[in-house]
Scaffold this motif. Sequence first.
Motif, mmCIF file in Angstrom:
data_model
loop_
_atom_site.group_PDB
_atom_site.id
_atom_site.type_symbol
_atom_site.label_atom_id
_atom_site.label_comp_id
_atom_site.label_asym_id
_atom_site.label_seq_id
_atom_site.Cartn_x
_atom_site.Cartn_y
_atom_site.Cartn_z
ATOM 1 N N ARG A 59 0.912 -1.261 -0.076
ATOM 2 C CA ARG A 59 -0.085 -0.046 -0.010
ATOM 3 C C ARG A 59 0.876 1.235 0.136
ATOM 4 O O ARG A 59 0.448 2.062 -0.634
ATOM 5 N N GLU A 60 2.046 1.217 0.841
ATOM 6 C CA GLU A 60 2.841 2.329 0.936
ATOM 7 C C GLU A 60 3.275 3.087 -0.489
ATOM 8 O O GLU A 60 3.148 3.931 -0.965
ATOM 9 N N TYR A 61 3.875 2.025 -1.155
ATOM 10 C CA TYR A 61 4.568 2.091 -2.263
ATOM 11 C C TYR A 61 3.585 2.366 -3.640
ATOM 12 O O TYR A 61 3.706 3.008 -4.575
ATOM 13 N N THR A 62 2.477 1.605 -3.496
ATOM 14 C CA THR A 62 1.407 1.755 -4.816
ATOM 15 C C THR A 62 0.858 3.235 -4.453
ATOM 16 O O THR A 62 0.469 3.946 -5.549
ATOM 17 N N ASP A 63 0.628 3.521 -3.358
ATOM 18 C CA ASP A 63 -0.098 4.992 -3.072
ATOM 19 C C ASP A 63 0.797 5.912 -3.398
ATOM 20 O O ASP A 63 0.540 7.030 -4.087
ATOM 21 N N ARG A 64 2.060 5.801 -3.161
ATOM 22 C CA ARG A 64 3.237 6.933 -3.343
ATOM 23 C C ARG A 64 3.254 7.228 -4.944
ATOM 24 O O ARG A 64 3.511 8.198 -5.271
ATOM 25 N N LEU A 65 3.167 5.948 -5.733
ATOM 26 C CA LEU A 65 3.363 6.249 -7.220
ATOM 27 C C LEU A 65 1.807 6.277 -7.857
ATOM 28 O O LEU A 65 1.917 6.195 -8.843
ATOM 29 N N ARG A 66 0.890 6.528 -6.832
ATOM 30 C CA ARG A 66 -0.389 6.525 -7.724
ATOM 31 C C ARG A 66 -0.640 5.571 -8.365
ATOM 32 O O ARG A 66 -1.380 5.957 -9.730
ATOM 33 N N VAL A 67 -0.610 4.400 -8.269
ATOM 34 C CA VAL A 67 -1.090 3.290 -8.876
ATOM 35 C C VAL A 67 -2.687 3.008 -8.983
ATOM 36 O O VAL A 67 -3.287 2.900 -7.780
ATOM 37 N N ARG A 68 -3.164 3.259 -10.043
ATOM 38 C CA ARG A 68 -4.654 3.281 -10.055
ATOM 39 C C ARG A 68 -5.259 1.788 -10.102
ATOM 40 O O ARG A 68 -5.089 0.958 -11.284
ATOM 41 N N THR A 69 -5.606 1.313 -9.019
ATOM 42 C CA THR A 69 -6.187 -0.196 -8.995
ATOM 43 C C THR A 69 -7.067 -0.487 -8.112
ATOM 44 O O THR A 69 -7.284 0.490 -6.805
ATOM 45 N N PRO A 70 -8.216 -1.235 -8.162
ATOM 46 C CA PRO A 70 -9.379 -1.170 -7.078
ATOM 47 C C PRO A 70 -8.737 -1.623 -5.929
ATOM 48 O O PRO A 70 -9.459 -1.233 -4.857
ATOM 49 N N SER A 71 -7.809 -2.336 -5.859
ATOM 50 C CA SER A 71 -7.149 -2.838 -4.559
ATOM 51 C C SER A 71 -5.848 -3.526 -4.716
ATOM 52 O O SER A 71 -5.498 -3.941 -6.056
ATOM 53 N N ILE A 72 -5.108 -3.791 -3.732
ATOM 54 C CA ILE A 72 -3.756 -4.383 -3.928
ATOM 55 C C ILE A 72 -3.931 -5.842 -4.428
ATOM 56 O O ILE A 72 -3.021 -6.463 -4.641
ATOM 57 N N GLU A 73 -5.069 -6.378 -4.015
ATOM 58 C CA GLU A 73 -5.220 -7.838 -4.444
ATOM 59 C C GLU A 73 -5.765 -7.837 -5.852
ATOM 60 O O GLU A 73 -5.817 -9.028 -6.117
ATOM 61 N N HIS A 74 -5.922 -6.863 -6.428
ATOM 62 C CA HIS A 74 -6.414 -6.744 -8.152
ATOM 63 C C HIS A 74 -5.240 -7.774 -8.833
ATOM 64 O O HIS A 74 -4.106 -7.332 -8.477
ATOM 65 N N GLU A 75 -5.607 -8.318 -9.935
ATOM 66 C CA GLU A 75 -4.654 -9.107 -10.645
ATOM 67 C C GLU A 75 -3.937 -8.012 -11.422
ATOM 68 O O GLU A 75 -4.495 -7.118 -12.222
ATOM 69 N N VAL A 76 -2.643 -8.245 -11.443
ATOM 70 C CA VAL A 76 -1.777 -7.245 -12.198
ATOM 71 C C VAL A 76 -1.815 -7.054 -13.692
ATOM 72 O O VAL A 76 -1.897 -6.046 -14.364
ATOM 73 N N ARG A 77 -2.561 -8.098 -14.253
ATOM 74 C CA ARG A 77 -2.820 -8.504 -15.742
ATOM 75 C C ARG A 77 -3.768 -7.302 -16.160
ATOM 76 O O ARG A 77 -3.986 -7.014 -17.303
ATOM 77 N N LYS A 78 -4.747 -7.025 -15.294
ATOM 78 C CA LYS A 78 -5.905 -6.193 -15.514
ATOM 79 C C LYS A 78 -5.689 -4.690 -15.396
ATOM 80 O O LYS A 78 -6.484 -3.844 -15.658
ATOM 81 N N LEU A 79 -4.595 -4.305 -15.058
ATOM 82 C CA LEU A 79 -3.961 -2.935 -14.891
ATOM 83 C C LEU A 79 -3.632 -2.302 -16.390
ATOM 84 O O LEU A 79 -3.390 -3.206 -17.295
ATOM 85 N N SER A 80 -3.768 -1.199 -16.638
ATOM 86 C CA SER A 80 -3.281 -0.465 -17.866
ATOM 87 C C SER A 80 -1.681 -0.572 -17.665
ATOM 88 O O SER A 80 -1.036 -0.662 -16.854
ATOM 89 N N GLY A 81 -1.044 -0.521 -18.993
ATOM 90 C CA GLY A 81 0.405 -0.484 -19.165
ATOM 91 C C GLY A 81 1.115 0.457 -18.387
ATOM 92 O O GLY A 81 1.986 -0.206 -17.553
ATOM 93 N N GLY A 82 0.487 1.667 -18.066
ATOM 94 C CA GLY A 82 0.956 2.731 -17.329
ATOM 95 C C GLY A 82 1.111 2.174 -15.872
ATOM 96 O O GLY A 82 2.296 2.292 -15.071
ATOM 97 N N ASN A 83 0.214 1.634 -15.401
ATOM 98 C CA ASN A 83 -0.106 1.211 -14.001
ATOM 99 C C ASN A 83 0.833 0.007 -13.593
ATOM 100 O O ASN A 83 1.227 -0.434 -12.713
ATOM 101 N N GLN A 84 0.842 -0.953 -14.622
ATOM 102 C CA GLN A 84 1.695 -2.218 -14.480
ATOM 103 C C GLN A 84 3.161 -1.689 -14.524
ATOM 104 O O GLN A 84 4.158 -2.120 -13.554
#
Length: 520
Positions: free
Chosen positions: A389-414
């Motif tokens: 949470r600390e580092y995904t929040d710091r980098l503003r990763v747009r994801t429904p939750s940290i348990e979300h499958e990474v394949r479902k994120l956009s290229g930038g968020n991956q």
Amino acid sequence: MTTPAAGAGSPVQGDALRVEGISKRFAGVQALDAVSLEFPPGQVTALMGENGAGKSTLIKIINGDYLPDAGRILLGDEPLALHSPADARRAGIRIIPQEPEIIPHVSVAENVYAGALPRRNGRFFDRAGLRRKIRADLDRLGFAGVLDPDALGSRLTAAQRQLVEILRALTTQARVIAFDEPTSSLTEHEVEALFALINRLRAQGLAIVYVSHRLREIFRLADRIAVLRDGTLVGVRAAADTGESEIVRMMVGRDLSTMFSRQHAATDRVVLDVEQVTTDDVRDVSLRVRAGEVVALAGLVGAGRSELARALAGDLPIRSGEVRVEGKAVHMRQPADAVTAGIGLAPEERKAQALFLSRSVRDNATLAVLWRLRRLRFIRRAAERKVAREYTDRLRVRTPSIEHEVRKLSGGNQQKVVLARWLARKPKVLILDEPTRGIDVGAKAEIYHIIDDLAAAGVALLVISSELPEVLGLADRIIVMQGGRVTGELSRQEATEEKVLALAMADDLTAETSPAGGTP
């Protein structure tokens, strides 16, 4: 190659593809909202927008993958009921995906006509007939000599796989062809061949839909540019009557003139010192990167930049030379040795080389620090979630939750998840290989700010990029490679696109001017 001006030559007859009032919603997210857009025959309409703007959703609706919640699709004056890709193909709509679907163990000919192979007496596979058919179509379409009809799908290059998809479309009665990020894995020569093909298709009266993040090629190829933002159509512009800055403002809703703002935090302390490193792909490479400095590796395809990066990260063997981190020699037999020494690598192919696509954002973001999160042999899950949470929040990763499958994120968020992994590790040296490939303009700006923040924190950054504006905007120094060796170095103040390209082609120029082909 010059592109014909929009409307040049005799008028093109055909039917326009139109979407009217198309809306689509997924799990509370409005992907498209009342989008109405026309794709005229004999024109290239570029479809642009940030990741998540709705481009892919619109393409999938046109292809029959999704049913719209509202609105309709027409070809000419005929409404289309597209319940599957087969319906779209019957209507003459073909999509050329970014990653073509190729059957690896059968020939090019069988891939092209999959599902429609010629038969004798209606029963037996007619191999001779297939050969005659593919050769006739290759001749008719101008691809004779470009593709071997008997080559196995598994042996095709990225460009050849894409060509097979195009042939599939053109051997049917295609009226509309959509290209989804077609140049993302092509060489410069292959891009030229693709553009020549698209120009021929445009001249034949097909409606072309072209999806890309690359503004330069859009302005070179497109007649019209349609921009989506947050699921709505912002506007359509004639390519000849607009410019890059206007399109960017339409895409992101703000001016990105400060995209490459830099704090210039470079110090005199050398963190990475590479002395005469030689591998199977590079020879006698020497370079230094200081704390807080961004050094860019520039060069053409095949220059050896990625191979050098992998060697410095312990993924390829170093045959001779020395690598030191903060003055201490590092002997790398495997990637773990590089990580222990404080070197991190975000590779070019993030999906294939950096991410576990079926695992969660949490799993991917904490991979490099699991040792720190263990108690005895077990991972402390609460601590792992806190780090993620600390580092995904710091980098503003747009994801429904940290348990979300990474394949479902956009290229930038991956890409941000990969960077979060290394931020959690706190590396001394971070190597970024094509950090913004396949990422939209807005996400690029965010990645650039992350790189700037890392430099300000004292990290030594080695960035590989094939985009010259990116190289010039990011780097404190530029080291240029060609043919596996360093051909020159430029400071930020003296670097220009012309100087970088001259050094990138140094071997070619030398070969032309020196009888022995050596350095004068």
